[in-house]
Design an enzyme around this catalytic site. Structure first.
Site, PDB file in Angstrom:
ATOM      1  N   ARG A   1      10.553  -1.544  11.870  1.00  0.00           N
ATOM      2  CA  ARG A   1       9.424  -1.302  12.769  1.00  0.00           C
ATOM      3  C   ARG A   1       9.344  -2.375  13.847  1.00  0.00           C
ATOM      4  O   ARG A   1       9.574  -3.554  13.563  1.00  0.00           O
ATOM      5  CB  ARG A   1       8.127  -1.254  11.957  1.00  0.00           C
ATOM      6  CG  ARG A   1       7.923   0.061  11.258  1.00  0.00           C
ATOM      7  CD  ARG A   1       6.794   0.067  10.264  1.00  0.00           C
ATOM      8  NE  ARG A   1       5.600  -0.641  10.663  1.00  0.00           N
ATOM      9  CZ  ARG A   1       4.505  -0.720   9.910  1.00  0.00           C
ATOM     10  NH1 ARG A   1       4.461  -0.116   8.724  1.00  0.00           N
ATOM     11  NH2 ARG A   1       3.457  -1.394  10.318  1.00  0.00           N
TER      12      ARG A   1
ATOM     13  N   ARG B   1     -10.171   0.297   8.463  1.00  0.00           N
ATOM     14  CA  ARG B   1      -9.725  -1.090   8.682  1.00  0.00           C
ATOM     15  C   ARG B   1     -10.787  -1.920   9.377  1.00  0.00           C
ATOM     16  O   ARG B   1     -10.563  -3.096   9.642  1.00  0.00           O
ATOM     17  CB  ARG B   1      -8.488  -1.059   9.572  1.00  0.00           C
ATOM     18  CG  ARG B   1      -7.171  -1.338   8.843  1.00  0.00           C
ATOM     19  CD  ARG B   1      -6.069  -1.239   9.874  1.00  0.00           C
ATOM     20  NE  ARG B   1      -4.851  -1.853   9.472  1.00  0.00           N
ATOM     21  CZ  ARG B   1      -3.823  -1.215   8.913  1.00  0.00           C
ATOM     22  NH1 ARG B   1      -3.906   0.060   8.633  1.00  0.00           N
ATOM     23  NH2 ARG B   1      -2.719  -1.860   8.621  1.00  0.00           N
TER      24      ARG B   1
ATOM     25  N   ARG C   1      11.708  -5.179   5.733  1.00  0.00           N
ATOM     26  CA  ARG C   1      11.295  -3.791   5.436  1.00  0.00           C
ATOM     27  C   ARG C   1      12.090  -2.808   6.300  1.00  0.00           C
ATOM     28  O   ARG C   1      12.248  -3.002   7.500  1.00  0.00           O
ATOM     29  CB  ARG C   1       9.794  -3.624   5.731  1.00  0.00           C
ATOM     30  CG  ARG C   1       9.354  -2.169   5.760  1.00  0.00           C
ATOM     31  CD  ARG C   1       7.882  -1.987   5.564  1.00  0.00           C
ATOM     32  NE  ARG C   1       7.058  -2.489   6.645  1.00  0.00           N
ATOM     33  CZ  ARG C   1       5.721  -2.453   6.638  1.00  0.00           C
ATOM     34  NH1 ARG C   1       5.078  -1.965   5.588  1.00  0.00           N
ATOM     35  NH2 ARG C   1       5.043  -2.926   7.649  1.00  0.00           N
TER      36      ARG C   1
ATOM     37  N   ARG D   1      -0.981  -9.545  13.004  1.00  0.00           N
ATOM     38  CA  ARG D   1      -1.573  -8.481  12.171  1.00  0.00           C
ATOM     39  C   ARG D   1      -2.366  -9.081  11.005  1.00  0.00           C
ATOM     40  O   ARG D   1      -3.412  -8.561  10.618  1.00  0.00           O
ATOM     41  CB  ARG D   1      -0.468  -7.551  11.640  1.00  0.00           C
ATOM     42  CG  ARG D   1       0.042  -6.603  12.728  1.00  0.00           C
ATOM     43  CD  ARG D   1       1.408  -6.052  12.419  1.00  0.00           C
ATOM     44  NE  ARG D   1       1.459  -5.307  11.193  1.00  0.00           N
ATOM     45  CZ  ARG D   1       2.585  -5.075  10.506  1.00  0.00           C
ATOM     46  NH1 ARG D   1       3.742  -5.532  10.957  1.00  0.00           N
ATOM     47  NH2 ARG D   1       2.540  -4.390   9.402  1.00  0.00           N
TER      48      ARG D   1
ATOM     49  N   LYS E   1       0.830  -1.217   0.000  1.00  0.00           N
ATOM     50  CA  LYS E   1       0.000   0.000   0.000  1.00  0.00           C
ATOM     51  C   LYS E   1       0.864   1.266   0.000  1.00  0.00           C
ATOM     52  O   LYS E   1       0.617   2.196  -0.755  1.00  0.00           O
ATOM     53  CB  LYS E   1      -0.927   0.032   1.235  1.00  0.00           C
ATOM     54  CG  LYS E   1      -1.911  -1.128   1.281  1.00  0.00           C
ATOM     55  CD  LYS E   1      -2.848  -1.029   2.473  1.00  0.00           C
ATOM     56  CE  LYS E   1      -2.166  -1.127   3.819  1.00  0.00           C
ATOM     57  NZ  LYS E   1      -1.532  -2.435   4.097  1.00  0.00           N
TER      58      LYS E   1
HETATM   59  N1  LIG Z   1      10.249  -8.331  -2.677  1.00  0.00           N
HETATM   60  C1  LIG Z   1       9.329  -7.372  -2.857  1.00  0.00           C
HETATM   61  N2  LIG Z   1       9.151  -6.452  -1.907  1.00  0.00           N
HETATM   62  C2  LIG Z   1       8.201  -5.510  -2.113  1.00  0.00           C
HETATM   63  C3  LIG Z   1       7.416  -5.456  -3.280  1.00  0.00           C
HETATM   64  N3  LIG Z   1       6.553  -4.403  -3.169  1.00  0.00           N
HETATM   65  C4  LIG Z   1       6.821  -3.820  -1.999  1.00  0.00           C
HETATM   66  N4  LIG Z   1       7.817  -4.464  -1.355  1.00  0.00           N
HETATM   67  C5  LIG Z   1       8.423  -4.213  -0.050  1.00  0.00           C
HETATM   68  O1  LIG Z   1       7.561  -4.859   0.896  1.00  0.00           O
HETATM   69  C6  LIG Z   1       7.463  -4.116   2.105  1.00  0.00           C
HETATM   70  C7  LIG Z   1       5.996  -3.789   2.376  1.00  0.00           C
HETATM   71  O2  LIG Z   1       5.553  -2.833   1.411  1.00  0.00           O
HETATM   72  P1  LIG Z   1       4.711  -1.543   1.890  1.00  0.00           P
HETATM   73  O3  LIG Z   1       4.501  -0.688   0.692  1.00  0.00           O
HETATM   74  O4  LIG Z   1       5.364  -0.955   3.079  1.00  0.00           O
HETATM   75  O5  LIG Z   1       3.333  -2.285   2.298  1.00  0.00           O
HETATM   76  P2  LIG Z   1       2.102  -1.844   3.208  1.00  0.00           P
HETATM   77  O6  LIG Z   1       2.370  -2.407   4.569  1.00  0.00           O
HETATM   78  O7  LIG Z   1       0.900  -2.466   2.560  1.00  0.00           O
HETATM   79  O8  LIG Z   1       2.053  -0.335   3.188  1.00  0.00           O
HETATM   80  C8  LIG Z   1       8.380  -2.902   1.925  1.00  0.00           C
HETATM   81  O9  LIG Z   1       9.649  -3.205   2.467  1.00  0.00           O
HETATM   82  C9  LIG Z   1       8.468  -2.742   0.382  1.00  0.00           C
HETATM   83  O10 LIG Z   1       9.688  -2.124  -0.019  1.00  0.00           O
HETATM   84  C10 LIG Z   1       7.631  -6.454  -4.287  1.00  0.00           C
HETATM   85  O11 LIG Z   1       6.994  -6.491  -5.344  1.00  0.00           O
HETATM   86  N5  LIG Z   1       8.598  -7.378  -4.015  1.00  0.00           N
HETATM   87  N1  LIG Z   2      -7.344   2.331  10.607  1.00  0.00           N
HETATM   88  C1  LIG Z   2      -6.709   1.742  11.643  1.00  0.00           C
HETATM   89  N2  LIG Z   2      -7.424   1.191  12.660  1.00  0.00           N
HETATM   90  C2  LIG Z   2      -6.826   0.594  13.706  1.00  0.00           C
HETATM   91  N3  LIG Z   2      -5.492   0.476  13.832  1.00  0.00           N
HETATM   92  C3  LIG Z   2      -4.723   1.009  12.850  1.00  0.00           C
HETATM   93  C4  LIG Z   2      -5.284   1.667  11.709  1.00  0.00           C
HETATM   94  N4  LIG Z   2      -4.284   2.084  10.901  1.00  0.00           N
HETATM   95  C5  LIG Z   2      -3.142   1.685  11.491  1.00  0.00           C
HETATM   96  N5  LIG Z   2      -3.401   1.045  12.662  1.00  0.00           N
HETATM   97  C6  LIG Z   2      -2.406   0.473  13.600  1.00  0.00           C
HETATM   98  O1  LIG Z   2      -1.088   0.752  13.114  1.00  0.00           O
HETATM   99  C7  LIG Z   2      -0.425  -0.452  12.723  1.00  0.00           C
HETATM  100  C8  LIG Z   2       0.431  -0.194  11.492  1.00  0.00           C
HETATM  101  O2  LIG Z   2      -0.389   0.172  10.422  1.00  0.00           O
HETATM  102  P1  LIG Z   2       0.209   0.409   8.956  1.00  0.00           P
HETATM  103  O3  LIG Z   2       1.375   1.309   9.013  1.00  0.00           O
HETATM  104  O4  LIG Z   2      -0.923   0.769   8.067  1.00  0.00           O
HETATM  105  O5  LIG Z   2       0.856  -0.987   8.607  1.00  0.00           O
HETATM  106  P2  LIG Z   2       0.628  -2.181   7.630  1.00  0.00           P
HETATM  107  O6  LIG Z   2      -0.217  -1.832   6.476  1.00  0.00           O
HETATM  108  O7  LIG Z   2       2.018  -2.565   7.269  1.00  0.00           O
HETATM  109  O8  LIG Z   2      -0.045  -3.151   8.550  1.00  0.00           O
HETATM  110  C9  LIG Z   2      -1.526  -1.487  12.560  1.00  0.00           C
HETATM  111  O9  LIG Z   2      -1.067  -2.816  12.744  1.00  0.00           O
HETATM  112  C10 LIG Z   2      -2.502  -1.048  13.669  1.00  0.00           C
HETATM  113  O10 LIG Z   2      -2.056  -1.448  14.948  1.00  0.00           O
END
Ligand SMILES: Nc1nc2c(ncn2[C@@H]2O[C@H](COP(=O)(O)OP(=O)(O)O)[C@@H](O)[C@H]2O)c(=O)[nH]1
Ligand SMILES: Nc1ncnc2c1ncn2[C@@H]1O[C@H](COP(=O)(O)OP(=O)(O)O)[C@@H](O)[C@H]1O
Length: 223
Positions: A160, A93, A127, A171, A19
């Site tokens: 993190r 969420r 990450r 999660r 995301k």
């Molecule tokens: N290996 C790999 N890592 C990815 C890819 N896309 C994103 N990432 C990495 O996966 C991790 C999670 O992505 P992030 O954008 O932070 O996901 P979010 O938690 O949904 O916001 C980060 O370290 C990114 O750099 C992919 O296509 N391949």
């Molecule tokens: N909309 C939300 N409602 C409840 N908790 C949230 C929300 N957004 C974020 N959080 C809290 O922050 C943490 C990290 O969220 P986020 O950075 O979006 O991480 P990721 O998408 O990698 O899980 C979540 O695991 C949760 O504890």
């Protein structure tokens, strides 16, 4: 002259589905303002605000922050957006949050990144995050130019506290039980768009093409 109206989008997907990575590309390509609930919470933790201190243990245990806290935080940030178009990442969420958002704004589109859980687990433990901007790196996928440092500011990157294997499992569980129902909510409203895959670089061209179409139809509606 083509009039612009405010465009409001939500990006969803399990933790680690990309995301943040895709949001950065969307904001760069389409100029929407990015609001990330996780970045806002981490900024509060970093600044040691009362809210940040209260929420840290919840986040570190892989649990969701209570709905009333989240709704207050995000809805006030959205009000501050004024006439800007936005992309909301990490909120809503839960079904409660989706309804609270719906009471305040109508969402034009919901982009769902559908990435398998086994792909995600590997990614999250490698990450690296730049806390103040929310920029993310990955040792395999998009490493920083200098190991451990943010490309733009040169500041240190951190892992993190909630990216440990045990917390990631919790999660993902919270995602299944509390967030997946939100997808149904948006599907029934006809605004859900699903993008499936295991690699962001393959998913992104589809998201980009979709948003080009969507934004040009919004412009036509108001022209
Ligand atoms: N290996 C790999 N890592 C990815 C890819 N896309 C994103 N990432 C990495 O996966 C991790 C999670 O992505 P992030 O954008 O932070 O996901 P979010 O938690 O949904 O916001 C980060 O370290 C990114 O750099 C992919 O296509 N391949
Ligand atoms: N909309 C939300 N409602 C409840 N908790 C949230 C929300 N957004 C974020 N959080 C809290 O922050 C943490 C990290 O969220 P986020 O950075 O979006 O991480 P990721 O998408 O990698 O899980 C979540 O695991 C949760 O504890």
């Amino acid at each position: 002259m083509v009039l612009q109206r405010i465009f409001r989008a939500v990006i969803m997907g399990p933790p680690g589905s990309g995301k943040g990575t895709v949001s950065a590309r969307i904001t760069k390509t389409f100029g929407l303002k990015h609001i990330s609930s996780g970045d806002i919470l981490r900024a509060n933790i970093n600044a040691k605000t009362e809210l940040g201190l209260l929420m840290k243990s919840c986040i570190d245990q892989g649990q969701l922050v209570p709905d009333d806290v989240m709704c207050r935080l995000i809805l006030s940030d959205l009000r501050a957006m004024g006439q800007n178009s936005w992309l909301l990442d990490g909120f809503p969420r839960t079904a409660f949050q989706a309804e609270a958002l719906d009471d305040a704004y109508s969402v034009d589109t919901v982009i769902n990144l559908n990435v398998p859980f086994h792909t995600i687990k590997q990614r999250l433990t490698s990450r690296w995050t730049h806390l103040s901007s929310g920029r993310v790196y990955n040792i395999d996928f998009n490493p920083p130019k200098v190991l451990g440092l943010d490309d733009v500011t040169g500041e240190p990157l951190v892992q993190r506290d909630d990216d440990t294997p045990e917390t990631v499992t919790r999660r993902l569980k919270a995602y299944e039980t509390q967030t997946e129902p939100v997808l149904e909510y948006y599907r029934s409203k006809g605004v859900l768009q699903i993008f499936s895959g295991t690699e962001t670089n393959k998913i992104w061209p589809h998201v980009e093409a979709f948003l080009h179409r969507k934004l040009s139809s919004v412009k036509q509606q108001v022209a």
